[in-house]
Design an enzyme around this catalytic site. Sequence first.
Site, PDB file in Angstrom:
ATOM      1  N   HIS A 138       0.794  -1.230   0.000  1.00  0.00           N
ATOM      2  CA  HIS A 138       0.000   0.000   0.000  1.00  0.00           C
ATOM      3  C   HIS A 138       0.826   1.279   0.000  1.00  0.00           C
ATOM      4  O   HIS A 138       0.282   2.363  -0.160  1.00  0.00           O
ATOM      5  CB  HIS A 138      -0.945   0.027   1.202  1.00  0.00           C
TER       6      HIS A 138
HETATM    7  C1  UD1 Z   1      -2.083   5.961   5.098  1.00  0.00           C
HETATM    8  C2  UD1 Z   1      -0.760   6.458   5.700  1.00  0.00           C
HETATM    9  C3  UD1 Z   1       0.233   5.310   5.734  1.00  0.00           C
HETATM   10  C4  UD1 Z   1      -0.349   4.111   6.455  1.00  0.00           C
HETATM   11  C5  UD1 Z   1      -1.641   3.727   5.770  1.00  0.00           C
HETATM   12  C6  UD1 Z   1      -2.297   2.520   6.387  1.00  0.00           C
HETATM   13  C7  UD1 Z   1      -0.281   8.810   5.208  1.00  0.00           C
HETATM   14  C8  UD1 Z   1       0.573   9.753   4.440  1.00  0.00           C
HETATM   15  N1  UD1 Z   1      -0.171   7.520   4.878  1.00  0.00           N
HETATM   16  O1  UD1 Z   1      -1.842   5.606   3.742  1.00  0.00           O
HETATM   17  O2  UD1 Z   1       1.381   5.733   6.436  1.00  0.00           O
HETATM   18  O3  UD1 Z   1       0.568   3.043   6.423  1.00  0.00           O
HETATM   19  O4  UD1 Z   1      -2.539   4.841   5.848  1.00  0.00           O
HETATM   20  O5  UD1 Z   1      -3.316   2.050   5.559  1.00  0.00           O
HETATM   21  O6  UD1 Z   1      -1.013   9.231   6.085  1.00  0.00           O
HETATM   22  N2  UD1 Z   1      -8.954   4.970   0.487  1.00  0.00           N
HETATM   23  C9  UD1 Z   1     -10.211   4.426   0.402  1.00  0.00           C
HETATM   24  N3  UD1 Z   1     -10.882   4.169   1.571  1.00  0.00           N
HETATM   25  C10 UD1 Z   1     -10.358   4.430   2.789  1.00  0.00           C
HETATM   26  C11 UD1 Z   1      -9.073   4.993   2.864  1.00  0.00           C
HETATM   27  C12 UD1 Z   1      -8.382   5.249   1.699  1.00  0.00           C
HETATM   28  O7  UD1 Z   1     -10.710   4.152  -0.684  1.00  0.00           O
HETATM   29  O8  UD1 Z   1     -11.028   4.161   3.809  1.00  0.00           O
HETATM   30  C13 UD1 Z   1      -8.186   5.217  -0.758  1.00  0.00           C
HETATM   31  C14 UD1 Z   1      -8.476   6.560  -1.358  1.00  0.00           C
HETATM   32  O9  UD1 Z   1      -8.425   6.447  -2.738  1.00  0.00           O
HETATM   33  C15 UD1 Z   1      -7.312   7.398  -0.918  1.00  0.00           C
HETATM   34  C16 UD1 Z   1      -6.187   6.369  -0.900  1.00  0.00           C
HETATM   35  O10 UD1 Z   1      -6.809   5.146  -0.503  1.00  0.00           O
HETATM   36  O11 UD1 Z   1      -7.065   8.465  -1.758  1.00  0.00           O
HETATM   37  C17 UD1 Z   1      -5.088   6.698   0.042  1.00  0.00           C
HETATM   38  O12 UD1 Z   1      -5.588   6.867   1.369  1.00  0.00           O
HETATM   39  P1  UD1 Z   1      -4.778   7.793   2.412  1.00  0.00           P
HETATM   40  O13 UD1 Z   1      -5.423   7.773   3.730  1.00  0.00           O
HETATM   41  O14 UD1 Z   1      -4.476   9.111   1.812  1.00  0.00           O
HETATM   42  O15 UD1 Z   1      -3.382   7.048   2.548  1.00  0.00           O
HETATM   43  P2  UD1 Z   1      -3.046   5.506   2.705  1.00  0.00           P
HETATM   44  O16 UD1 Z   1      -2.463   5.043   1.428  1.00  0.00           O
HETATM   45  O17 UD1 Z   1      -4.142   4.693   3.295  1.00  0.00           O
END
Ligand code: UD1
Length: 358
Positions: A202
């Site tokens: 991820h």
């Molecule tokens: C975040 C953390 C990372 C952690 C990870 C655990 C930051 C910079 N990164 O990354 O350190 O290891 O969480 O999972 O804070 N999305 C969904 N549903 C959700 C959440 C996310 O669809 O419930 C998708 C969305 O498209 C979003 C993308 O995942 O844009 C990224 O989510 P985001 O929370 O920005 O970062 P993570 O990759 O989850």
Amino acid sequence: MKVVSIVGARPQFIKAAPVCRALRTRHEEVLVHTGQHYDRAMSGVFFEELGIPEPDFNLGVGSGSHAHQTAEMLAAIEAVLVEQAPDWVLVYGDTNTTLAGGLAAAKLDIPVAHVEAGLRSFDRRMPEEVNRVVVDHVSSLLLCPTPAAVANLRDEGITCGVALVGDVMLDTARYQAEIAPAGDALAAFGVEPGGYFLATVHRAGNSDDPERLAAIVRALGRVARPVIWPVHPRTAKNLAVFGLDVVARAAGNVRMVDPVPYGETIALLKGAAALLTDSGGMQKEAYFFRVPCVTLRDATEWVETVELGWNVLAGADEERIVAAASDLPRPVSHPDVYGDGHAAEAIVSAIEAGPQTA
Ligand code: UD1
């Protein structure tokens, strides 16, 4: 004492669960969920399964660019902190939620306690590395999981308020294993103990980069065992965009599934021949359960796992991943480098004692 705890992303729920329990035995806790993770499989199920209290505030921030997501959180957290006027703000790990919570509190002159302080990958291209460095430098209490983390802080001139408390993820792993022994998660996935690999991907550095993600997908398709791969939503979207979901499915051994709850993840991990991951927390969980790990990154914050021979860094290099998965590390030594599974108690005691000079 009144503590505002700020969580928002999946790994923070796992870390906060034991601390909430310990804190609430003798203090007032106000729980804030930023809403960084909002899908039920990424958030709700963890609150239920780990017995985390209902958040007092859900800020509903959701996804966005780093600046946008962090800015929205900053403004919303500030309003909560002004209203609640806590004695401490408690933040976890290295996500944008951690950064926003730490900064908002520091700017209001509210002391910040940072759980998982002092970790460094020394790779500033990782958004998490920037978050770690900034939050550590605005924290009054730096709650370190390992001696290596304490040493990293010392190298940056931070010696006041540093406490070695152990790793809270070990608290969660031990507690959950006791109250909810692993069921038949393996049977549900049709795999036998030791007969498969568990994979997770991820990190932005892997999942947003078509070449790195393609190399990882090709490698997973070439390893000699079935691969159970719970796919993070960010990775799922990019696999589809880059046309790699088709490639993964074409490899007969790769089974992509939706994100799985905590207990099931631990059961799948314990039964795996090895873990292939770019997660930080799961490298550690593999170590807790003596499962060899192949890390799909070029650096790790959890250096002990590599030094002790349980973890191999393979980057996003197809050949190195395949080679590491066919020649798994089998170390004999397994010291308690992450503490004794009572980090949450140590965290609460450290907050009660306040910042001390080392
Ligand atoms: C975040 C953390 C990372 C952690 C990870 C655990 C930051 C910079 N990164 O990354 O350190 O290891 O969480 O999972 O804070 N999305 C969904 N549903 C959700 C959440 C996310 O669809 O419930 C998708 C969305 O498209 C979003 C993308 O995942 O844009 C990224 O989510 P985001 O929370 O920005 O970062 P993570 O990759 O989850």
